[in-house]
Every structure is written in structure tokens, then in C-alpha cells.
Design an enzyme around this catalytic site. Structure first.
Site, short mmCIF file in Angstrom:
data_model
loop_
_atom_site.label_atom_id
_atom_site.label_comp_id
_atom_site.label_asym_id
_atom_site.label_seq_id
_atom_site.Cartn_x
_atom_site.Cartn_y
_atom_site.Cartn_z
N ARG A 35 0.82 -1.22 0.00
CA ARG A 35 0.00 0.00 0.00
C ARG A 35 0.85 1.27 0.00
O ARG A 35 0.44 2.29 -0.55
CB ARG A 35 -0.94 0.00 1.21
CG ARG A 35 -2.07 -0.98 1.00
CD ARG A 35 -2.97 -1.08 2.18
NE ARG A 35 -4.14 -1.87 1.84
CZ ARG A 35 -5.05 -2.28 2.72
NH1 ARG A 35 -4.91 -1.98 4.00
NH2 ARG A 35 -6.07 -2.99 2.32
N LYS A 197 -19.66 -17.99 -0.44
CA LYS A 197 -21.11 -17.83 -0.24
C LYS A 197 -21.82 -17.09 -1.37
O LYS A 197 -21.34 -16.06 -1.84
CB LYS A 197 -21.35 -17.06 1.05
CG LYS A 197 -21.00 -17.86 2.28
CD LYS A 197 -21.37 -17.09 3.51
CE LYS A 197 -21.33 -17.96 4.75
NZ LYS A 197 -21.59 -17.19 5.95
N GLY A 353 -10.97 -9.30 -2.51
CA GLY A 353 -10.65 -10.32 -1.52
C GLY A 353 -9.79 -11.47 -1.95
O GLY A 353 -8.63 -11.29 -2.36
N GLY A 376 -13.09 -4.40 -0.05
CA GLY A 376 -14.49 -3.98 0.10
C GLY A 376 -14.89 -2.92 -0.91
O GLY A 376 -16.00 -2.94 -1.45
#
Ligand code: AMP
Length: 395
Positions: A35, A197, A353, A376
């Protein structure tokens, strides 16, 4: 879309919201410098113009002003990476900061203390944002990782720079690359959606159904679709309450002429472990007591063929439990196919992710067109949401 290239920073102070929320090891050394490196182009352009930089960031989730969350820990590493001495002040508002900012010369960098030492930051407090705004002539947002948060330093502050606000090069690049998939894509477009999921990917799937020609559904979430179609999935991961939704998605995809590719076979295991006994079965015939943990060989071949014939590719979510070597091959094959398509001229975006971790782990980072830096934030962009940090600059 205004970026740093639209400004000349000579004799200007830029207040730059960076994402220096980096992992620290037990000795408080920076454990992953990605980063900080990502913010380098923006900072150097401003210095080369003859400006100075006031860097603001958060680190972790401090409750009080715990020392472990101080940005002082990253000063040395940031100095090394930027090749310019980074000054530090142990606060982000108040008189001490005012003095340091006032004495900042062109070519210099000042890093302020963790913004989240003040709860006002996450609350999006306007008065706090106004205090921060005093530290610069031009506001630059280069923190993609927090662009989906309406915090004081990421969003609210922008209103104090009606004309003088812009995107840093990292944030601009994220926007440009995601738009290459969502807005200016070349056909055929393929999205590979995997992971655990259905529930966490449903909004993305709904948003991209209008934009893709092929939808590959892999990983744990595929089993909810297979069960909904009447298949036997043994002990595989499933969200029973999402079966109706899965059928709905298939119907919608069909109506929109999107070709959905579900797995044909699976590598199944008798326990959730790398040492489990394994075999390959038809995806609709998994015996009781067994669970599907990776795409089978036939599936891998089918997925790879679709990917290789695509001109635009979005990879979001692994197609197996890639963290365990015994169940990594499906995800590796997907990465190989994306790399080959990219080599042949396709645009490929890896975003969100675990697909980012997988691509890095298997060393495909430089064989795809773009790897997103924001988990996110990227997911919300793919869901079609307008991120508050981006909207505040565009306003
Ligand atoms: P997500 O964060 O939703 O993208 O999910 C990523 C996780 O899904 C990874 O940690 C994978 O190990 C996991 N995963 C992928 N395939 C399966 C599967 N067949 N069964 C259980 N977990 C899976």
C-alpha cells in the site's frame, strides 16, 4: 474526472488521503509494503512539480490512542520506499500540526498521526474534516481501500475544496480499470464468480448480468445452485435459504442471454483438510459424508476454454479451497487461462478479496491486466454502488 495530472502543485501543499493501513509484525515493522508503494506515484508527481505533501491515513482500529496503532511505526519504511525523508507529527489536528505544516517546504513530506485516534474520523464529523482541510491547498484522495466509507478524511473533507480536489493516480487507475469491465468492455465478457457464499456475491451477480456474456460460477457457492437444481451435494457448503435465489439468477441469466457455466465435476473430500481422502465425481452425485472442495478436471477444462475465448475477464472469488494445495488446482487452472487470454490481448481484472490473494500466491500478479488493491471498495464498485469517496471528488 479530475486527477493529479490536471494540477500543477508548484509551491502548493497537497493534503493526500492515503491508505497506509498496513500490517505490522510483532516488532512493529511493516510486514507488507504494497500500500505504501501504491501511493508512491502520486506523492512523487507532487514533489516533482515543486509541491509538498501532507499525508493522512488511518491504521487499524484503535479504541483509544494506543501506541501500537501509531503511524510513527511506518515512518522509516515510508522514507525508504519514497526515497525522501518523511517527517512525522504525533497528532493530526491542533497547534503542533499547524506549526509543522507552516514550516513545510516544497519537496518535503509530512505524515500526520492516525486519523482514527479521533472517533470523529469514522463518524464523518464535519468540524473535524474542516480542521484537517486547513493543512492543504489541494485535496487529493488516493485511498481506494477506504473510498467506500463516508469518513471525515475520505469524503466529508472534499467539500472544503470545491475546485481544488482530485483523484490520486492509484484511485484514478482503479476507477479506469473497473470501468473497462463495467462500462467499456469488449465482448465476449466473462465473469468468474467463486468463493464461499452466494449471499456475499449476489449483488455483484445481479449487477453484472447486464454486462457479461458468460458467467462462471465456481467454488463453494456453486453447490447452492447444484442443490437447487436437484443435485446431491453430500456435505458440501450450502446456503439452503438461497436456493430459490439461485434458481432466480439462472432464470434471469437465461432471459438476458447470459451463458451460465456451473461445474460439471468436483474434487471431493471426506474431511475439510489437505490430508483428506479425495476422489472426483459428477457434481450432481456427491455421496453423503463427502464435500466438494475444488473444481474437477472436466470443469477446469470447460472453464478454461470459456476464459481463453474472452476479450474481457473479471475474476472474483476462487473456484476451490485454494489455501490447501490439495484443492488449489482449479483456481490455478483459472489463473493460467486468464494469463493466456491476457497475453492474447484480453483485458483481465482481478478484484475483491480472496481472488487477489490467490493470484498473488500463485504468482500471476504480473500476468493479468490489473489487480485491484481495495477489497471492500472493489466489491461495492462491482455491485454498481457509487462510492462516497469517489462521488465527493466528482461533485
Ligand atoms: P469469498 O471471500 O466469499 O470470496 O470466499 C473465499 C473462500 O472460499 C476461500 O477462502 C476458499 O477457501 C473458499 N472456498 C472456495 N471453494 C470452496 C468450497 N468448495 N468449499 C468451501 N469453501 C470454499
Amino acid at each position: 474526472m479530475k486527477t493529479i495530472e490536471d494540477f500543477n502543485f508548484k509551491n502548493k501543499k497537497a493534503i493526500i488521503r492515503v491508505d497506509f493501513n498496513v500490517p505490522l509484525d510483532s516488532a512493529f515493522h511493516v510486514a507488507d509494503t504494497t500500500r505504501i508503494e501504491a501511493a508512491k506515484p502520486t506523492i512523487l508527481k507532487i514533489l516533482e512539480d515543486g509541491g509538498s505533501c501532507v499525508l493522512i491515513s488511518h491504521l487499524g482500529r484503535p479504541k483509544n490512542k494506543e501506541d501500537e496503532f501509531s503511524l510513527k511505526h511506518i515512518v522509516e519504511t515510508t522514507t525508504e520506499i519514497l526515497g525522501v525523508k518523511v517527517k512525522f507529527v504525533a497528532d493530526c489536528i491542533g497547534e503542533k500540526v499547524a506549526n509543522e505544516v507552516a514550516s513545510l517546504r516544497p519537496g518535503e513530506i509530512l505524515l500526520l498521526e492516525n486519523l482514527r485516534y479521533y472517533p470523529e474520523e469514522e463518524k464523518g464529523d464535519v468540524a473535524f474534516a474542516e480542521k484537517l482541510s486547513q493543512w492543504g491547498d489541494i485535496y487529493v484522495n488516493d485511498a481506494f481501500g477506504t473510498a467506500h466509507r463516508a469518513h471525515a478524511s475520505t469524503t466529508i473533507i472534499a467539500q472544503f475544496f470545491p475546485e481544488n480536489k482530485c483523484f490520486g493516480s492509484l484511485l484514478a487507475s482503479e476507477i479506469i480499470h473497473v470501468n473497462k469491465v463495467l462500462k467499456e468492455s469488449q465482448k465476449p465478457v466473462t465473469a468468474i464468480i467463486g468463493g464461499a457464499k452466494v449471499s456475499s456475491k449476489i449483488t455483484i451477480i445481479e449487477n453484472i448480468l447486464d454486462k457479461v456474456d458468460h458467467l462462471i460460477i465456481g467454488g463453494g457457492m456453486a453447490f447452492t445452485f447444484i442443490k437447487a437444481q436437484g443435485g446431491n451435494i453430500g456435505n458440501s457448503l450450502v446456503e439452503d435459504d438461497k436456493q430459490a435465489l439461485a434458481l432466480e439468477i439462472l432464470k434471469k441469466a437465461n432471459a438476458k442471454n447470459v451463458q451460465v457455466h456451473l461445474p460439471a465435476d468436483a474434487v471431493i473430500a471426506d474431511t475439510f483438510s489437505n490430508d483428506a481422502n479425495t476422489q472426483v465425481t459428477n457434481i450432481y452425485e456427491i455421496p453423503e459424508g463427502w464435500m466438494g472442495l475444488d473444481a474437477g478436471p472436466k470443469t477446469q477444462q470447460q472453464f478454461a476454454a470459456v476464459i481463453k475465448s474472452s476479450k474481457t475477464i473479471l475474476f472474483n472469488g476462487p473456484v476451490g479451497v485454494f489455501e490447501m494445495p490439495a484443492f488449489a488446482q482449479g483456481t490455478i487452472t483459472v489463473c493460467e487461462a486468464i494469463a493466456e487470454a491476457t497475453k492474447n490481448g484480453a483485458f483481465s481484472l482481478v478484484g475483491g478479496g480472496d481472488s487477489v490473494s490467490a493470484v498473488k500466491q500463485f504468482n500471476f500478479g504480473d500476468k493479468v491486466s490489473y489487480v485491484s488493491t481495495g477489497g471492500g471498495a472493489m466489491l461495492e464498485m462491482l455491485e454498481g454502488k457509487t462510492l462516497p469517496g469517489i462521488a465527493a471528488i466528482l461533485k
